[in-house]
Design a protein around this motif. Structure first.
Motif, short mmCIF file in Angstrom:
data_model
loop_
_atom_site.label_atom_id
_atom_site.label_comp_id
_atom_site.label_asym_id
_atom_site.label_seq_id
_atom_site.Cartn_x
_atom_site.Cartn_y
_atom_site.Cartn_z
N GLY A 240 37.88 46.57 46.80
CA GLY A 240 39.22 46.03 46.29
C GLY A 240 39.24 45.04 45.22
O GLY A 240 40.13 45.16 44.24
N GLY A 241 38.07 44.26 45.13
CA GLY A 241 37.80 43.35 44.08
C GLY A 241 37.76 44.12 42.68
O GLY A 241 37.90 43.81 41.88
N VAL A 242 36.55 45.26 42.95
CA VAL A 242 36.44 46.06 41.56
C VAL A 242 37.87 46.81 41.29
O VAL A 242 37.88 46.71 39.85
CB VAL A 242 35.46 47.06 42.11
CG1 VAL A 242 35.18 47.99 40.79
CG2 VAL A 242 34.14 46.22 42.26
N THR A 243 38.73 47.47 42.12
CA THR A 243 39.93 47.81 41.71
C THR A 243 40.87 46.92 41.06
O THR A 243 41.36 47.31 39.96
CB THR A 243 40.64 48.50 42.95
OG1 THR A 243 39.56 49.53 43.74
CG2 THR A 243 41.76 49.23 42.59
N VAL A 244 41.17 45.83 41.65
CA VAL A 244 42.00 44.70 41.02
C VAL A 244 41.46 44.14 39.97
O VAL A 244 41.96 44.07 38.80
CB VAL A 244 42.38 43.57 42.17
CG1 VAL A 244 43.01 42.63 41.45
CG2 VAL A 244 42.94 44.21 43.32
N GLY A 245 40.16 44.26 39.71
CA GLY A 245 39.54 43.73 38.54
C GLY A 245 39.86 44.84 37.34
O GLY A 245 39.96 44.47 36.22
N ASN A 246 39.73 46.12 37.54
CA ASN A 246 40.03 46.93 36.68
C ASN A 246 41.42 46.85 36.17
O ASN A 246 41.75 47.37 34.89
CB ASN A 246 39.46 48.49 37.13
CG ASN A 246 38.03 48.81 36.94
OD1 ASN A 246 37.41 48.02 36.27
ND2 ASN A 246 37.54 49.69 37.71
N ILE A 247 42.35 46.83 37.22
CA ILE A 247 43.70 46.60 36.59
C ILE A 247 43.94 45.39 35.79
O ILE A 247 44.68 45.46 34.78
CB ILE A 247 44.56 46.49 38.09
CG1 ILE A 247 44.54 47.62 38.99
CG2 ILE A 247 45.93 46.07 37.52
CD1 ILE A 247 45.17 47.68 39.97
N GLY A 248 43.26 44.38 36.17
CA GLY A 248 43.52 43.07 35.31
C GLY A 248 42.77 43.30 33.81
O GLY A 248 43.24 42.94 33.10
N ARG A 249 41.77 43.86 33.79
CA ARG A 249 41.35 44.12 32.40
C ARG A 249 41.92 45.25 31.71
O ARG A 249 42.07 45.06 30.36
CB ARG A 249 39.84 44.94 32.64
CG ARG A 249 38.63 44.10 33.06
CD ARG A 249 37.56 44.58 33.71
NE ARG A 249 36.32 44.03 33.86
CZ ARG A 249 35.20 44.43 34.25
NH1 ARG A 249 35.21 45.61 34.91
NH2 ARG A 249 34.06 43.67 34.45
N GLN A 250 42.71 45.91 32.32
CA GLN A 250 43.56 46.87 31.68
C GLN A 250 44.87 46.33 31.12
O GLN A 250 45.25 46.54 29.95
CB GLN A 250 44.02 48.05 32.53
CG GLN A 250 44.69 49.33 31.77
CD GLN A 250 43.67 50.13 30.68
OE1 GLN A 250 42.51 50.05 30.79
NE2 GLN A 250 44.31 50.67 29.84
N LEU A 251 45.23 45.34 31.88
CA LEU A 251 46.32 44.54 31.36
C LEU A 251 46.07 43.74 30.40
O LEU A 251 47.00 43.29 29.49
CB LEU A 251 47.16 43.94 32.90
CG LEU A 251 47.66 44.59 33.72
CD1 LEU A 251 48.02 43.65 34.97
CD2 LEU A 251 49.08 45.29 33.36
#
Length: 262
Positions: A240-251
């Motif tokens: 979950g941390g990796v997934t949300v981190g990728n979303i934050g990076r993309q934003l």
């Protein structure tokens, strides 16, 4: 007979030569300073020669940066709330997570405090990942597109679904399987040292918080095998941390860096 030099000294032009005018009389107006010339040119061009111009620009950049930060926080919070509702619904349907009967439930039969807590955690994690990348000087460039982010979310939901649906002989086998899937998710969609380190840190801290909540009777897990929780739960937190981190990076793509104060 008058002498020649007497005529010379009595001539009006000679008096003027004997009493020269002071320098101030000769220079009626001093030459313009270079700074005055630049100020006049700036005023003629319609520019503001005062130092307020750069300060106003820095203030505008800071305001824009804070506005973008608020927007990203709201998006990440919304994503965290939706994921919490969907994933917690899977856990409750399989009787993996049990809440007390007196807890106020939502339409998804989840405790009211779960979605806001997960949304806040998603906002913090999603903002932390690009911030750490910036401080380390290692911008994440692996598979930076929204299609990859959506696939990462789908894999994360699949891992959570597997934790509730798959039946193994014991929890150790299930935990090892989910650990392999979580590392595979990181390798497929991240592959950064900062992502791996943050994922492990998030899994450790979230597991401690969950142990504390279960110990105090806020909710409980069926068949706990890792103190008060299930042994595969850290794998869910890591993915979950990796997934949300990728979303934050993309934003955060295309967002200007935080302006530094002088």
């Amino acid at each position: 007979m008058p002498r020649l030099h007497d005529h010379f000294w009595s001539c009006p032009c000679a008096g003027a030569a004997r009493h020269p005018s002071p320098p101030r009389a000769r220079a009626a107006k001093p030459a313009a300073e270079p700074g005055d010339m630049s100020a006049a040119a700036a005023q003629a061009a319609g520019a503001d020669p005062s130092p307020r111009g750069p300060r106003a620009g820095a203030s505008g950049r800071a305001s824009s940066w804070h506005h973008d930060l608020v927007q990203r926080s709201l998006v990440l919070f919304s994503v965290g709330v939706v994921l919490a509702l969907v994933l917690n619904l899977l856990q409750i349907q399989r009787n993996v997570t049990l809440f007390p009967d007196e807890v106020i439930a939502t339409i998804f039969s989840s405790a009211w405090w779960v979605p806001p807590c997960c949304g806040t955690a998603a906002a913090v994690v999603g903002l932390l990942y690009p911030c750490i990348d910036s401080h380390l000087g290692e911008p994440h460039k692996f598979k930076r597109e929204w299609a990859s982010v959506m696939r990462c979310i789908a894999v994360f939901v699949g891992i959570n679904h597997a934790s509730a649906k798959l039946d193994f002989a014991n929890n150790v086998q299930l935990s090892l399987t989910l650990a392999a899937l979580s590392l595979g998710l990181w390798w497929t969609f991240d592959r950064s040292r900062s992502g791996l380190g943050l994922g492990i840190t998030i899994a450790f801290l979230a597991t401690l918080i969950t142990q504390f909540l279960v110990y105090n009777g806020v909710y409980q897990y069926t068949s706990p095998d890792f103190l008060y929780i299930r042994s595969w739960l850290p794998c869910i937190f890591f993915s979950g941390g990796v997934t949300v981190g990728n979303i934050g990076r993309q934003l955060a793509m295309g967002v200007p860096e935080k302006p530094h104060s002088d």
